[in-house]
Design a protein around this motif. Structure first.
Motif, PDB file in Angstrom:
ATOM      1  N   ALA A  53       0.812  -1.217   0.000  1.00 30.29           N
ATOM      2  CA  ALA A  53       0.000   0.000   0.000  1.00 30.29           C
ATOM      3  C   ALA A  53       0.847   1.270   0.000  1.00 30.29           C
ATOM      4  N   ARG A  54       2.148   1.137   0.196  1.00 27.65           N
ATOM      5  CA  ARG A  54       3.037   2.307   0.286  1.00 27.65           C
ATOM      6  C   ARG A  54       3.907   2.487  -0.962  1.00 27.65           C
ATOM      7  N   LEU A  55       3.557   1.827  -2.062  1.00 28.83           N
ATOM      8  CA  LEU A  55       4.442   1.794  -3.229  1.00 28.83           C
ATOM      9  C   LEU A  55       4.663   3.152  -3.894  1.00 28.83           C
ATOM     10  N   ASP A  56       3.842   4.142  -3.600  1.00 23.62           N
ATOM     11  CA  ASP A  56       4.135   5.471  -4.149  1.00 23.62           C
ATOM     12  C   ASP A  56       5.475   5.991  -3.637  1.00 23.62           C
ATOM     13  N   HIS A  57       5.895   5.515  -2.456  1.00 25.79           N
ATOM     14  CA  HIS A  57       7.195   5.929  -1.921  1.00 25.79           C
ATOM     15  C   HIS A  57       8.352   5.333  -2.715  1.00 25.79           C
ATOM     16  N   TYR A  58       8.105   4.231  -3.417  1.00 26.95           N
ATOM     17  CA  TYR A  58       9.111   3.702  -4.354  1.00 26.95           C
ATOM     18  C   TYR A  58       9.085   4.486  -5.658  1.00 26.95           C
ATOM     19  N   GLN A  59       7.903   4.759  -6.157  1.00 28.17           N
ATOM     20  CA  GLN A  59       7.774   5.391  -7.459  1.00 28.17           C
ATOM     21  C   GLN A  59       8.204   6.859  -7.426  1.00 28.17           C
ATOM     22  N   ASN A 651      13.825  -5.078   1.740  1.00 25.10           N
ATOM     23  CA  ASN A 651      15.092  -5.075   1.028  1.00 25.10           C
ATOM     24  C   ASN A 651      15.595  -3.635   0.892  1.00 25.10           C
ATOM     25  N   GLN A 652      16.044  -3.264  -0.309  1.00 23.24           N
ATOM     26  CA  GLN A 652      16.493  -1.886  -0.535  1.00 23.24           C
ATOM     27  C   GLN A 652      15.552  -1.154  -1.492  1.00 23.24           C
ATOM     28  N   ILE A 653      14.353  -1.672  -1.671  1.00 24.98           N
ATOM     29  CA  ILE A 653      13.448  -1.115  -2.684  1.00 24.98           C
ATOM     30  C   ILE A 653      12.946   0.260  -2.276  1.00 24.98           C
ATOM     31  N   TYR A 654      12.627   0.416  -1.015  1.00 20.40           N
ATOM     32  CA  TYR A 654      12.210   1.727  -0.505  1.00 20.40           C
ATOM     33  C   TYR A 654      13.426   2.479   0.034  1.00 20.40           C
ATOM     34  N   ARG A 655      13.603   3.713  -0.385  1.00 17.07           N
ATOM     35  CA  ARG A 655      14.700   4.535   0.135  1.00 17.07           C
ATOM     36  C   ARG A 655      14.203   5.663   1.038  1.00 17.07           C
ATOM     37  N   ASP A 656      13.052   6.213   0.718  1.00 16.05           N
ATOM     38  CA  ASP A 656      12.519   7.325   1.499  1.00 16.05           C
ATOM     39  C   ASP A 656      12.018   6.789   2.843  1.00 16.05           C
ATOM     40  N   PRO A 657      12.619   7.189   3.963  1.00  9.96           N
ATOM     41  CA  PRO A 657      12.189   6.638   5.257  1.00  9.96           C
ATOM     42  C   PRO A 657      10.759   7.013   5.631  1.00  9.96           C
ATOM     43  N   ALA A 658      10.168   7.964   4.925  1.00  9.54           N
ATOM     44  CA  ALA A 658       8.793   8.367   5.235  1.00  9.54           C
ATOM     45  C   ALA A 658       7.790   7.238   4.986  1.00  9.54           C
ATOM     46  N   ARG A 660       7.811   4.387   6.263  1.00 10.92           N
ATOM     47  CA  ARG A 660       7.625   3.579   7.470  1.00 10.92           C
ATOM     48  C   ARG A 660       6.674   4.264   8.439  1.00 10.92           C
ATOM     49  N   LYS A 661       5.709   3.505   8.925  1.00 11.57           N
ATOM     50  CA  LYS A 661       4.811   4.012   9.959  1.00 11.57           C
ATOM     51  C   LYS A 661       5.333   3.699  11.358  1.00 11.57           C
ATOM     52  N   VAL A 662       6.195   2.701  11.476  1.00 11.66           N
ATOM     53  CA  VAL A 662       6.777   2.314  12.765  1.00 11.66           C
ATOM     54  C   VAL A 662       8.244   1.952  12.537  1.00 11.66           C
ATOM     55  N   ASP A 663       8.969   1.760  13.644  1.00  8.52           N
ATOM     56  CA  ASP A 663      10.352   1.268  13.616  1.00  8.52           C
ATOM     57  C   ASP A 663      11.275   2.123  12.744  1.00  8.52           C
ATOM     58  N   PRO A 664      11.303   3.443  12.964  1.00  9.64           N
ATOM     59  CA  PRO A 664      12.120   4.309  12.106  1.00  9.64           C
ATOM     60  C   PRO A 664      13.613   4.031  12.213  1.00  9.64           C
ATOM     61  N   HIS A 665      14.040   3.487  13.385  1.00  5.18           N
ATOM     62  CA  HIS A 665      15.476   3.270  13.599  1.00  5.18           C
ATOM     63  C   HIS A 665      15.929   1.878  13.181  1.00  5.18           C
ATOM     64  N   GLY A 666      14.986   0.980  12.865  1.00  6.36           N
ATOM     65  CA  GLY A 666      15.390  -0.406  12.664  1.00  6.36           C
ATOM     66  C   GLY A 666      15.991  -0.952  13.949  1.00  6.36           C
ATOM     67  N   ALA A 667      15.191  -0.941  15.007  1.00  7.85           N
ATOM     68  CA  ALA A 667      15.707  -1.189  16.353  1.00  7.85           C
ATOM     69  C   ALA A 667      16.281  -2.590  16.518  1.00  7.85           C
ATOM     70  N   GLY A 715      17.174  -3.876   5.172  1.00  8.83           N
ATOM     71  CA  GLY A 715      16.469  -2.806   4.475  1.00  8.83           C
ATOM     72  C   GLY A 715      16.718  -1.415   5.011  1.00  8.83           C
ATOM     73  N   TYR A 716      17.707  -1.260   5.869  1.00 10.16           N
ATOM     74  CA  TYR A 716      18.052   0.059   6.423  1.00 10.16           C
ATOM     75  C   TYR A 716      19.468   0.448   5.965  1.00 10.16           C
ATOM     76  N   GLY A 717      19.943   1.565   6.478  1.00  3.02           N
ATOM     77  CA  GLY A 717      21.304   2.006   6.200  1.00  3.02           C
ATOM     78  C   GLY A 717      21.460   2.925   5.013  1.00  3.02           C
ATOM     79  N   GLN A 718      20.360   3.246   4.315  1.00  7.62           N
ATOM     80  CA  GLN A 718      20.478   4.110   3.145  1.00  7.62           C
ATOM     81  C   GLN A 718      20.800   5.552   3.549  1.00  7.62           C
ATOM     82  N   ARG A 719      21.477   6.227   2.641  1.00 11.41           N
ATOM     83  CA  ARG A 719      21.814   7.643   2.832  1.00 11.41           C
ATOM     84  C   ARG A 719      20.875   8.467   1.940  1.00 11.41           C
ATOM     85  N   PHE A 720      19.625   8.544   2.351  1.00 12.97           N
ATOM     86  CA  PHE A 720      18.607   9.211   1.548  1.00 12.97           C
ATOM     87  C   PHE A 720      18.875  10.709   1.493  1.00 12.97           C
TER      88      PHE A 720
END
Length: 767
Positions: A53-59, A651-658, A660-667, A715-720
């Motif tokens: 449901a969040r695929l606009d963040h990929y596009q 994976n690495q498909i999403y780069r924009d951290p926005a 995510r609705k939860v777990d922003p830090h990848g705890a 799926g984390y660690g990107q330099r967006f």
């Protein structure tokens, strides 16, 4: 195709995992304003998870690439034209090939989760042009042990097993969490149905009380890394209690005598004690599964990226073979496949070339990423000097980030083909922008269903962004500039354009075959030739699907009855053409085969269609288990399961951290009692250190973990937007040598680490 200001609803599919569920996407002003499951999809039938449901963040995001970029001596990137980029790349590739030989080149990635049409144009063709066999991708750090076993058991590494989970009455989920990771049809709906059905038993074998385990009837929460011991004990109990299917084994298998002798020698109580689970529960599971009418096993990376990787896969397959839960409804089966994403490279053949440094062989045509840094940095005159990285981000996703970064920086030429400015792209000499998966005709080769299998050709929904190109055009232009491919095939083009539909492409196919016979060298470039000649005659936007025509004809000839049951009929030419046309026309996807369960044995590729159970390499490792001494490391007392699948990682498909609705830090998840012993509070900061590196993490308590175990998501660690790394860069903790000795699959789910609580201002993240 042009963007429109009016809302329209288009059929497509998710690109985030191997399920590739059907979607209906509302497109408005270039954005995806609503995404729902497609009720018309032949397998997902309206199912959708929260990630899709969040695929606009990929596009649509700020790291999208719009123009070819060339790195300058000072490290900056400048825009260049496609001709300038491809002319220079072609000349440099040819110079490297001619001076150092084909294996000085390697191809990384190609395809991702749903980009497999593009993969057909890139890696295979370019490696042929370069005379190279170096093919590295992420399957080589996940699934190649499984492919190797399939080759030995079923006769060919392209044989692939699947699970009829929906119809099982006794389910073993081993090292997998389908509630989060999916991997089974409509996972959460299916699990919900299991809970409602009183006569079904679900067993989860996992060191963590996962979301799936919380819904299970039995949870064997074993010690991390002891899967081989526990599965051995289960098998030994089955044989000890004479619950194995002797009739099935006699009719369908060879080599059970060696398996039986090994199982009768196993010290069951000792192995169960090593796994640290109750013996009574293990016996209950062994007897319940073996006695079930329809028993099924589903596994995933939990046992494929831990100690005894390949042996784990062998034991998992023995579970359903020894009990006869194979080749039937509700059991495990093989399946058909339309796109050949796997090859067959049996290392026992003298034709299989090994790598210069590690002497490693490809499995299913794939080399493991673990060996790549050494093959670049330590190969001497035979080292890899040039590479393409396509639809992958190995700097973040493959083991040992520092070593791999150094290796990529040492290359004479690195070209990255991607939709976004990734961490790997930042190291490239050239960055070539690819159209997104919703801006081009695309499909997945992960069609793994049985008895009903499907294929879904996704039509482009939007125009390509900026000057980005779909991979078929990009690689075809490059091959033309390298002189490997003529720029035009006028006769084939004319026949394709003018041939009437009633001839079912017979004229074109005859002319194509004649042209290939005149110059057999061109056959390796069939995808690009079909794209240039047949492609323009196909419906608008579908030129990249042209290679599906011969694949459909081949598929129909191999599976005539199954294809006919799926509604595609005709003779040996027209049946495949009917299938091809259905794929082009049905935007929701189409069934391609409907098998009967006895046809599973037609998919076995051994000469006599029997399963070869006795595998010497596996028996040797299995026998050595009894003498294995449990490792204890006081310096690194915790075991990290790296790469946990959660609600908002992909994976690495999403780069924009926005997104995510939860777990922003990848705890980092940790048992509360372990955290208390470290003086670590919920949401507090810590340093996680392995023998290879150190990263800063944020703690999250999880009493479902065994004590002494922690987990981090992938799926984390990107330099967006040129930021600091967002979340954990997992592969700063992993080492290339920490892997299975046969398949070289990394032990990502068994990384020894230590933890130290720190104040937030004291965090130190390695650059």
């Amino acid at each position: 195709m042009s963007a429109t200001t009016t809302a329209r609803v288009e059929k497509s599919a998710c690109i985030l995992c191997s399920r590739n569920c059907g979607l209906e996407i509302t497109v408005e002003n270039g954005r995806f304003t609503r995404i729902r499951g497609d009720d018309d999809h032949p397998t997902s039938k309206g199912y959708i998870c929260q990630k899709a449901a969040r695929l606009d963040h990929y596009q649509n995001h700020d790291d999208r690439l719009t123009h070819p970029l060339k790195r300058q001596p000072d490290g900056r990137f400048t825009k260049v034209s496609w001709d300038e980029a491809l002319d220079d790349i072609a000349q440099r590739l040819l110079a490297i090939r001619d001076q150092h030989g084909g294996d000085a080149f390697a191809f990384f990635g190609g395809g991702g989760q749903g980009n497999h049409l593009g993969g057909a144009y890139g890696g295979g063709q370019l490696r042929v042009a370069m005379r190279s066999r170096n093919n590295y991708n992420s399957l080589g750090q996940e699934k190649t042990g499984d492919f190797w076993l399939n080759g030995r058991l079923f006769g060919h590494q392209t044989c692939h097993t699947t699970e009829d989970v929906e119809h099982a009455d006794y389910l073993l989920f081993i090292g997998c969490n389908p509630f989060q990771a999916h991997g089974i049809p409509n996972a959460r709906d299916t699990l919900r149905e299991f809970r409602k059905a009183g006569e079904r038993t679900v067993v989860v074998i996992d060191p963590r009380r996962t979301e799936t385990a919380k819904q299970a009837d039995i949870h064997l929460q074993l010690r991390p890394g002891t899967d081989a011991f526990l599965m051995s004990a289960i098998l030994a109990i089955i044989v000890r209690d004479n619950l194995h299917d002797r009739d099935f084994l006699a009719r369908h298998c060879h080599g059970f005598e060696a398996i039986e002798a090994q199982l009768r020698s196993i010290p069951v109580e000792d192995y169960v004690r090593r796994a640290d689970v109750p013996l009574a529960d293990v016996e209950r599971v062994a007897r319940g599964y073996a006695s079930a009418r329809r028993g099924c096993v589903r596994i995933d990376l939990g046992i494929q990226q831990t100690l005894h990787t390949t042996l784990n896969g062998y034991l998992e397959k023995l579970l359903y073979l020894v009990t006869g839960h194979f080749g039937k409804a509700g059991g495990n089966n093989l399946h058909t496949a339309l796109i050949p994403i796997l090859g067959h490279t049996d290392e026992r053949s003298s034709k299989i070339r090994r790598t210069p440094v590690h002497g490693m062989f490809p499995i299913a045509g794939i080399l493991p990423p673990n060996i790549l840094p050494d093959e670049i940095l330590k190969g001497g005159e035979r080292r890899i000097r040039a590479a393409f990285a396509d639809s992958c981000n190995p700097v973040l996703t493959w083991p040992d980030t520092p070593a791999l970064t150094a290796a990529l920086q040492s290359l004479d030429l690195l070209v990255v083909v991607d939709v976004a400015m990734t961490e790997t792209a930042r190291l490239a000499h050239y960055i070539l922008p690819a159209a997104s998966q919703f801006e081009k005709c695309e499909a997945t080769g992960f069609n793994l269903e049985f008895p009903e299998n499907f294929f879904h050709l996704r039509h482009p929904l939007l125009p390509a962004l900026g000057e980005s190109l779909p991979e078929p055009e990009l690689y075809t232009r490059l091959l033309e500039k390298m002189g490997e491919l003529p720029r035009d095939f006028p006769l084939l083009r004319r026949i394709a354009r003018h041939e009437p539909s009633a001839t079912a492409h017979a004229g074109y196919l005859a002319a194509f075959a004649a042209r290939m016979l005149r110059d057999k060298r061109l056959l390796a470039y069939a995808p690009s030739i079909l794209y240039r000649t047949l492609g323009p005659a196909l419906p608008e936007g579908l030129a990249a699907a042209a290679p599906l025509l011969p694949l459909c004809i081949q598929f129909a000839n191999q599976h005539r009855q199954a294809t006919a049951r799926a509604g595609h009929v005709g003779n040996r030419l027209t049946q495949g053409v009917a299938l091809f046309r259905a794929i082009l026309e049905k935007r929701e996807g189409t069934l391609i085969s409907i098998n009967t369960f006895d046809e599973v044995w037609d998919l076995v590729k051994t000469p006599d269609r029997r399963v070869q159970l006795e595998i010497p390499e596996m028996l040797a490792e299995w026998r050595a288990l009894v003498d294995e001494i449990p490792a204890e490391d006081s310096e690194f007392p915790f075991i990290l399961a790296a790469g946990e699948r959660r609600s908002y990682n992909a994976n690495q498909i999403y780069r924009d951290p926005a997104w995510r609705k939860v777990d922003p830090h990848g705890a980092l998840r940790i048992h509360p009692e372990d955290a208390a012993a470290l003086g670590l509070h919920e949401g507090g900061s810590a340093l996680c250190t392995s023998a290879h590196g150190e990263i800063a993490v944020v703690a999250e308590f999880d009493d479902g973990l065994r004590r002494g175990m922690v987990s981090l998501p992938h799926g984390y660690g990107q330099r967006f937007r040129d930021s600091a790394p967002i979340g954990p860069e997992l592969n700063r903790l992993t080492g290339a040598a920490h892997c299975d000795p046969l398949s070289r699959t990394p032990y990502h789910k068994h990384v020894p680490v230590r933890l130290r609580a720190v104040a937030a201002q004291d965090e130190a993240v390695p650059a």
